[in-house]
Design an enzyme around this catalytic site. Structure first.
Site, PDB file in Angstrom:
ATOM      1  N   ASN A 143       0.870  -1.195   0.000  1.00 37.30           N
ATOM      2  CA  ASN A 143       0.000   0.000   0.000  1.00 37.30           C
ATOM      3  C   ASN A 143       0.902   1.239   0.000  1.00 37.30           C
ATOM      4  OD1 ASN A 143       0.617   0.638   2.903  1.00 37.30           O
ATOM      5  ND2 ASN A 143      -0.390  -1.347   3.157  1.00 37.30           N
TER       6      ASN A 143
ATOM      7  N   GLY B 224      -3.041 -10.278   3.038  1.00 39.76           N
ATOM      8  CA  GLY B 224      -2.790 -10.850   1.712  1.00 39.76           C
ATOM      9  C   GLY B 224      -1.322 -11.150   1.456  1.00 39.76           C
TER      10      GLY B 224
ATOM     11  N   ASP C  37       1.121  -9.123   1.091  1.00 39.99           N
ATOM     12  CA  ASP C  37       1.978  -8.265   1.915  1.00 39.99           C
ATOM     13  C   ASP C  37       2.279  -8.926   3.269  1.00 39.99           C
ATOM     14  OD1 ASP C  37       3.348  -5.944   2.514  1.00 39.99           O
ATOM     15  OD2 ASP C  37       1.566  -4.782   3.026  1.00 39.99           O
TER      16      ASP C  37
ATOM     17  N   GLY D  86      -6.959  -8.455  -4.733  1.00 37.99           N
ATOM     18  CA  GLY D  86      -7.442  -8.954  -3.436  1.00 37.99           C
ATOM     19  C   GLY D  86      -8.189  -7.856  -2.714  1.00 37.99           C
ATOM     20  N   VAL D  87      -7.586  -7.363  -1.639  1.00 36.20           N
ATOM     21  CA  VAL D  87      -8.176  -6.286  -0.835  1.00 36.20           C
ATOM     22  C   VAL D  87      -8.565  -5.080  -1.710  1.00 36.20           C
ATOM     23  CG1 VAL D  87      -7.661  -4.628   1.011  1.00 36.20           C
ATOM     24  CG2 VAL D  87      -6.861  -6.977   1.201  1.00 36.20           C
TER      25      VAL D  87
HETATM   26  N1  AR6 Z   1       0.838 -15.790  -2.916  1.00 36.63           N
HETATM   27  C1  AR6 Z   1       0.294 -15.410  -4.097  1.00 36.63           C
HETATM   28  N2  AR6 Z   1      -0.851 -14.716  -4.191  1.00 36.63           N
HETATM   29  C2  AR6 Z   1      -1.490 -14.394  -3.041  1.00 36.63           C
HETATM   30  C3  AR6 Z   1      -0.984 -14.748  -1.759  1.00 36.63           C
HETATM   31  C4  AR6 Z   1       0.235 -15.477  -1.724  1.00 36.63           C
HETATM   32  N3  AR6 Z   1       0.799 -15.869  -0.574  1.00 36.63           N
HETATM   33  N4  AR6 Z   1      -1.841 -14.280  -0.804  1.00 36.63           N
HETATM   34  C5  AR6 Z   1      -2.850 -13.662  -1.469  1.00 36.63           C
HETATM   35  N5  AR6 Z   1      -2.650 -13.737  -2.801  1.00 36.63           N
HETATM   36  P1  AR6 Z   1      -3.764  -8.662  -1.945  1.00 36.63           P
HETATM   37  P2  AR6 Z   1      -4.026  -6.040  -3.264  1.00 36.63           P
HETATM   38  C6  AR6 Z   1      -3.455 -13.182  -3.919  1.00 36.63           C
HETATM   39  O1  AR6 Z   1      -4.966  -8.395  -1.125  1.00 36.63           O
HETATM   40  O2  AR6 Z   1      -5.376  -6.358  -3.771  1.00 36.63           O
HETATM   41  C7  AR6 Z   1      -2.619  -5.576   1.722  1.00 36.63           C
HETATM   42  O3  AR6 Z   1      -3.247  -5.395   2.955  1.00 36.63           O
HETATM   43  C8  AR6 Z   1      -4.862 -12.742  -3.601  1.00 36.63           C
HETATM   44  O4  AR6 Z   1      -5.746 -13.859  -3.688  1.00 36.63           O
HETATM   45  O5  AR6 Z   1      -2.578  -9.256  -1.298  1.00 36.63           O
HETATM   46  O6  AR6 Z   1      -3.038  -5.401  -4.208  1.00 36.63           O
HETATM   47  C9  AR6 Z   1      -1.600  -4.480   1.413  1.00 36.63           C
HETATM   48  O7  AR6 Z   1      -0.965  -4.013   2.560  1.00 36.63           O
HETATM   49  C10 AR6 Z   1      -5.126 -11.720  -4.699  1.00 36.63           C
HETATM   50  O8  AR6 Z   1      -5.536 -12.364  -5.917  1.00 36.63           O
HETATM   51  O9  AR6 Z   1      -3.227  -7.308  -2.673  1.00 36.63           O
HETATM   52  C11 AR6 Z   1      -2.445  -3.417   0.776  1.00 36.63           C
HETATM   53  O10 AR6 Z   1      -3.037  -2.582   1.730  1.00 36.63           O
HETATM   54  C12 AR6 Z   1      -3.742 -11.106  -4.964  1.00 36.63           C
HETATM   55  O11 AR6 Z   1      -2.812 -11.982  -4.351  1.00 36.63           O
HETATM   56  C13 AR6 Z   1      -3.511  -4.198   0.047  1.00 36.63           C
HETATM   57  O12 AR6 Z   1      -3.592  -5.460   0.688  1.00 36.63           O
HETATM   58  C14 AR6 Z   1      -3.556  -9.704  -4.399  1.00 36.63           C
HETATM   59  O13 AR6 Z   1      -4.239  -9.586  -3.160  1.00 36.63           O
HETATM   60  C15 AR6 Z   1      -3.154  -4.471  -1.389  1.00 36.63           C
HETATM   61  O14 AR6 Z   1      -4.234  -5.087  -2.026  1.00 36.63           O
END
Ligand code: AR6
Length: 179
Positions: free
Chosen positions: A30, A38, A40, A127-128
């Site tokens: 972020n 997620g 991160d 994701g988020v």
């Molecule tokens: N390996 C691969 N993909 C993953 C994993 C993993 N271990 N875990 C989740 N995903 P997100 P964003 C997928 O939410 O939408 C955080 O709080 C997940 O299913 O990680 O860019 C940060 O601090 C989804 O398809 O990232 C930011 O505040 C994808 O990875 C915010 O979330 C991205 O999900 C960023 O949100």
């Protein structure tokens, strides 16, 4: 699934990005670079506390949306982590597509600048941040393809998709692109 673009390739894998052995792992961060959930959360847990410490010291002002910053990778099996900030989905009218493309491009530029031949991306913003998976797959893959065709590096760009749904969306988009 692997598709070759010139001397480079895009590979799709299903799994956990923290287990990748590549030169650079991309984090879905972020703009204030505070540890979230997620990808991160998983990356910071796997890398250890040095990652947060380095991020805090080097980038006290965070990182703008659509860009990325680089740190070392702590305990991960990579040399670098690129902390990329994708856009929050707001219905598609806030320039999200351009910001998403820009976040991917900045990571690819960082890979070239840091001599990284192999880089692993998660599906940024899906994701988020709520970016629709099909649209994200299309835009992300098109951006990477364009960069690879222009620069002929990095050698390998691997998308690590967490589940069957995201893998399917990326596979459909990559197939359509390779036709
Ligand atoms: N390996 C691969 N993909 C993953 C994993 C993993 N271990 N875990 C989740 N995903 P997100 P964003 C997928 O939410 O939408 C955080 O709080 C997940 O299913 O990680 O860019 C940060 O601090 C989804 O398809 O990232 C930011 O505040 C994808 O990875 C915010 O979330 C991205 O999900 C960023 O949100």
């Amino acid at each position: 699934m692997i598709v070759q673009f010139g001397s480079c390739r895009i590979e799709l894998a299903q799994g956990d990005i923290t287990r990748q052995q590549v030169d650079a792992i991309v984090n879905a961060a972020n703009h204030v670079l505070m540890v979230g959930g997620g990808v991160d959360g998983a990356i910071h847990r796997a890398a250890g506390p040095s990652l947060m410490e380095e991020t805090r010291v080097k980038f006290p002002d965070g990182c703008p949306t659509g860009s990325a910053v680089v740190t070392s990778a702590g305990r991960l099996r990579a040399k670098f982590v690129f902390h990329a900030v994708g856009p929050i989905w707001r219905g598609g009218v806030g320039g999200e597509a351009d910001l998403l493309a820009s976040a991917y491009r900045r990571c690819l530029e960082l890979a070239v600048e840091h001599s990284c031949n192999r880089i692993a991306f998660p599906a940024l913003s899906t994701g988020v941040y709520g970016y629709p998976m099909d649209l994200a797959a299309e835009r992300s893959l098109a951006t990477v393809r364009e960069f690879l065709l222009e620069h002929q590096q990095p050698e390998l760009v691997r998308f690590v998709l967490f589940d069957g749904g995201s893998f399917g969306a990326f596979a459909r988009a990559l197939e359509a692109m390779a036709e």
